[in-house]
Design a protein around this motif. Structure first.
Motif, PDB file in Angstrom:
ATOM      1  N   GLN A  96      -8.972   7.360   0.994  1.00 29.48           N
ATOM      2  CA  GLN A  96      -9.174   7.266   2.436  1.00 29.48           C
ATOM      3  C   GLN A  96      -8.386   8.383   3.115  1.00 29.48           C
ATOM      4  O   GLN A  96      -7.169   8.468   2.951  1.00 29.48           O
ATOM      5  CB  GLN A  96      -8.711   5.907   2.966  1.00 29.48           C
ATOM      6  N   VAL A  97      -9.086   9.214   3.881  1.00 31.38           N
ATOM      7  CA  VAL A  97      -8.448  10.343   4.560  1.00 31.38           C
ATOM      8  C   VAL A  97      -8.668  10.199   6.066  1.00 31.38           C
ATOM      9  O   VAL A  97      -9.798  10.000   6.516  1.00 31.38           O
ATOM     10  CB  VAL A  97      -9.022  11.691   4.069  1.00 31.38           C
ATOM     11  N   VAL A  98      -7.585  10.292   6.823  1.00 24.40           N
ATOM     12  CA  VAL A  98      -7.655  10.192   8.283  1.00 24.40           C
ATOM     13  C   VAL A  98      -7.190  11.528   8.872  1.00 24.40           C
ATOM     14  O   VAL A  98      -6.136  12.048   8.506  1.00 24.40           O
ATOM     15  CB  VAL A  98      -6.771   9.047   8.817  1.00 24.40           C
ATOM     16  N   THR A  99      -7.985  12.066   9.788  1.00 28.25           N
ATOM     17  CA  THR A  99      -7.731  13.400  10.346  1.00 28.25           C
ATOM     18  C   THR A  99      -7.441  13.315  11.834  1.00 28.25           C
ATOM     19  O   THR A  99      -8.249  12.796  12.605  1.00 28.25           O
ATOM     20  CB  THR A  99      -8.965  14.309  10.144  1.00 28.25           C
ATOM     21  N   MET A 158       0.826  -1.194   0.000  1.00 30.82           N
ATOM     22  CA  MET A 158       0.000   0.000   0.000  1.00 30.82           C
ATOM     23  C   MET A 158       0.869   1.257   0.000  1.00 30.82           C
ATOM     24  O   MET A 158       1.991   1.239   0.507  1.00 30.82           O
ATOM     25  CB  MET A 158      -0.917   0.030   1.225  1.00 30.82           C
ATOM     26  N   ARG A 159       0.302   2.337  -0.512  1.00 33.21           N
ATOM     27  CA  ARG A 159       0.983   3.629  -0.492  1.00 33.21           C
ATOM     28  C   ARG A 159       0.260   4.532   0.512  1.00 33.21           C
ATOM     29  O   ARG A 159      -0.932   4.789   0.367  1.00 33.21           O
ATOM     30  CB  ARG A 159       0.971   4.268  -1.881  1.00 33.21           C
ATOM     31  N   ILE A 160       0.998   4.972   1.518  1.00 36.38           N
ATOM     32  CA  ILE A 160       0.430   5.800   2.565  1.00 36.38           C
ATOM     33  C   ILE A 160       1.142   7.141   2.578  1.00 36.38           C
ATOM     34  O   ILE A 160       2.381   7.194   2.608  1.00 36.38           O
ATOM     35  CB  ILE A 160       0.546   5.134   3.954  1.00 36.38           C
ATOM     36  N   VAL A 161       0.363   8.215   2.558  1.00 40.71           N
ATOM     37  CA  VAL A 161       0.910   9.564   2.558  1.00 40.71           C
ATOM     38  C   VAL A 161       0.611  10.224   3.906  1.00 40.71           C
ATOM     39  O   VAL A 161      -0.534  10.205   4.371  1.00 40.71           O
ATOM     40  CB  VAL A 161       0.312  10.411   1.413  1.00 40.71           C
ATOM     41  N   PHE A 162       1.631  10.783   4.526  1.00 36.29           N
ATOM     42  CA  PHE A 162       1.482  11.511   5.783  1.00 36.29           C
ATOM     43  C   PHE A 162       1.709  12.997   5.548  1.00 36.29           C
ATOM     44  O   PHE A 162       2.615  13.376   4.812  1.00 36.29           O
ATOM     45  CB  PHE A 162       2.515  11.046   6.819  1.00 36.29           C
ATOM     46  N   ILE A 163       0.903  13.823   6.196  1.00 34.76           N
ATOM     47  CA  ILE A 163       1.166  15.263   6.225  1.00 34.76           C
ATOM     48  C   ILE A 163       1.657  15.600   7.620  1.00 34.76           C
ATOM     49  O   ILE A 163       0.935  15.426   8.602  1.00 34.76           O
ATOM     50  CB  ILE A 163      -0.091  16.078   5.891  1.00 34.76           C
ATOM     51  N   SER A 172       8.566  -1.217   7.845  1.00 28.83           N
ATOM     52  CA  SER A 172       9.023  -2.564   8.210  1.00 28.83           C
ATOM     53  C   SER A 172       8.123  -3.640   7.618  1.00 28.83           C
ATOM     54  O   SER A 172       8.537  -4.789   7.442  1.00 28.83           O
ATOM     55  CB  SER A 172       9.080  -2.710   9.736  1.00 28.83           C
ATOM     56  N   LEU A 173       6.867  -3.241   7.314  1.00 30.24           N
ATOM     57  CA  LEU A 173       5.916  -4.164   6.683  1.00 30.24           C
ATOM     58  C   LEU A 173       5.926  -4.027   5.170  1.00 30.24           C
ATOM     59  O   LEU A 173       5.054  -4.552   4.475  1.00 30.24           O
ATOM     60  CB  LEU A 173       4.509  -3.897   7.229  1.00 30.24           C
ATOM     61  N   GLU A 174       6.915  -3.273   4.671  1.00 34.07           N
ATOM     62  CA  GLU A 174       7.161  -3.104   3.238  1.00 34.07           C
ATOM     63  C   GLU A 174       6.070  -2.319   2.510  1.00 34.07           C
ATOM     64  O   GLU A 174       5.801  -2.553   1.333  1.00 34.07           O
ATOM     65  CB  GLU A 174       7.395  -4.462   2.564  1.00 34.07           C
ATOM     66  N   HIS A 175       5.443  -1.380   3.212  1.00 31.28           N
ATOM     67  CA  HIS A 175       4.517  -0.465   2.558  1.00 31.28           C
ATOM     68  C   HIS A 175       5.295   0.731   2.015  1.00 31.28           C
ATOM     69  O   HIS A 175       6.397   1.040   2.472  1.00 31.28           O
ATOM     70  CB  HIS A 175       3.447   0.025   3.540  1.00 31.28           C
ATOM     71  N   ASP A 176       4.718   1.388   1.034  1.00 31.67           N
ATOM     72  CA  ASP A 176       5.310   2.576   0.432  1.00 31.67           C
ATOM     73  C   ASP A 176       4.839   3.797   1.228  1.00 31.67           C
ATOM     74  O   ASP A 176       3.633   4.035   1.335  1.00 31.67           O
ATOM     75  CB  ASP A 176       4.868   2.675  -1.035  1.00 31.67           C
ATOM     76  N   VAL A 177       5.770   4.558   1.781  1.00 33.44           N
ATOM     77  CA  VAL A 177       5.428   5.695   2.638  1.00 33.44           C
ATOM     78  C   VAL A 177       6.003   6.990   2.052  1.00 33.44           C
ATOM     79  O   VAL A 177       7.165   7.037   1.647  1.00 33.44           O
ATOM     80  CB  VAL A 177       5.975   5.496   4.066  1.00 33.44           C
ATOM     81  N   VAL A 178       5.155   8.017   2.045  1.00 35.25           N
ATOM     82  CA  VAL A 178       5.575   9.352   1.631  1.00 35.25           C
ATOM     83  C   VAL A 178       5.175  10.333   2.730  1.00 35.25           C
ATOM     84  O   VAL A 178       4.042  10.307   3.214  1.00 35.25           O
ATOM     85  CB  VAL A 178       4.914   9.775   0.297  1.00 35.25           C
ATOM     86  N   ALA A 218      -2.504   6.497  -4.163  1.00 35.89           N
ATOM     87  CA  ALA A 218      -2.346   6.365  -2.710  1.00 35.89           C
ATOM     88  C   ALA A 218      -3.555   5.668  -2.095  1.00 35.89           C
ATOM     89  O   ALA A 218      -4.686   5.866  -2.529  1.00 35.89           O
ATOM     90  CB  ALA A 218      -2.166   7.739  -2.074  1.00 35.89           C
ATOM     91  N   ASP A 219      -3.304   4.848  -1.089  1.00 36.13           N
ATOM     92  CA  ASP A 219      -4.385   4.152  -0.392  1.00 36.13           C
ATOM     93  C   ASP A 219      -4.914   4.963   0.793  1.00 36.13           C
ATOM     94  O   ASP A 219      -6.108   4.911   1.094  1.00 36.13           O
ATOM     95  CB  ASP A 219      -3.892   2.784   0.100  1.00 36.13           C
TER      96      ASP A 219
END
Length: 231
Positions: free
Chosen positions: A93-96, A1-6, A21-27, A66-67
């Motif tokens: 999916q947006v988490v606030t 999965m691709r997870i984007v953090f602000i 560590s779980l091999e997800h794509d992080v930005v 992005a997921d």
């Protein structure tokens, strides 16, 4: 999965490290240049230098691939605006994150369904441990097609529960009134500003959203940030 953090907050750094560590794509999107260097050195994931509440910066993160978009800066207003912009440009999916519970009403009215209040979550977890309980998250209880929907009761909805005339497959189960938890039945009188929670079949969410979510309020918030809804 691709997870984007602000925001390269402490929460972001801990979560990103686990996801990597779980091999997800992080930005990670971060406006502070020194923090950008810190992220590159400590995590080595993708980093975008800029204001994550701006659409042109969020577009660089690839909303179409992005997921999740996690808006977890240390500023509640920034997180709310970034969430609205992210949703507007296509993040699925947006988490606030919010720290001030007073913003929770606003998030509900704006349709920001995945809102987290870390201090509340932790305090409830600790209180449950003291009472000898095993805390269970609501997400662990919802399976298959079950879903939750919450809304803030307006003056026109201040009626007995049976007067709401909910769609088939929906039931109002409980509400919060000034933080007091209340189980309801058909005769329970709703009051303005109650936070009502409906359990429903997931295929009814669209009907519930169109009835209760204040899309105009969200559009106004975007315009204040210089974004024209739909761009």
């Amino acid at each position: 999965m691709r997870i984007v953090f602000i925001g390269a907050s402490r929460l972001t750094m801990h979560t990103a490290r686990q996801l990597l560590s779980l091999e997800h794509d992080v930005v990670i999107i971060e406006r502070d240049k020194d923090m950008v260097e810190n992220v590159l050195e400590s995590l080595g994931c993708g980093v975008i230098h800029g204001d994550g509440s701006k659409p042109q910066i969020l577009q660089e993160a690839g909303p179409d691939v992005a997921d999740y978009l996690f808006c977890v800066t240390n500023n509640d207003q920034t997180n709310i605006i970034a969430s609205l912009v992210g949703r507007s440009i296509g993040f699925r999916q947006v988490v606030t994150r919010i720290d001030d519970p007073e913003f929770e009403h606003i998030c509900i009215e704006l349709g920001l369904e995945n809102t987290i209040i870390p201090s509340r979550t932790i305090s409830r977890y600790l209180a449950a441990i003291v009472q000898g309980q095993k805390p269970i998250s609501m997400s662990a209880l919802l399976k298959n097609d079950a879903a939750l929907f919450s809304f803030v009761v307006s003056a026109q909805d201040a009626v007995p529960v049976k007067g709401l005339k909910l769609p088939d497959g929906c039931r109002l189960m409980f509400l919060y009134r000034r933080d007091k938890f209340i189980l309801v039945d058909e005769e329970t009188q709703l009051k303005e500003d109650d936070e009502a929670v409906i359990v429903c079949h997931s295929n009814r969410l669209g009907q519930l959203r169109s009835r209760w979510l204040h899309t105009d309020l969200g559009k106004d918030a975007l315009r204040l940030n210089g974004v024209e809804p739909g761009d």
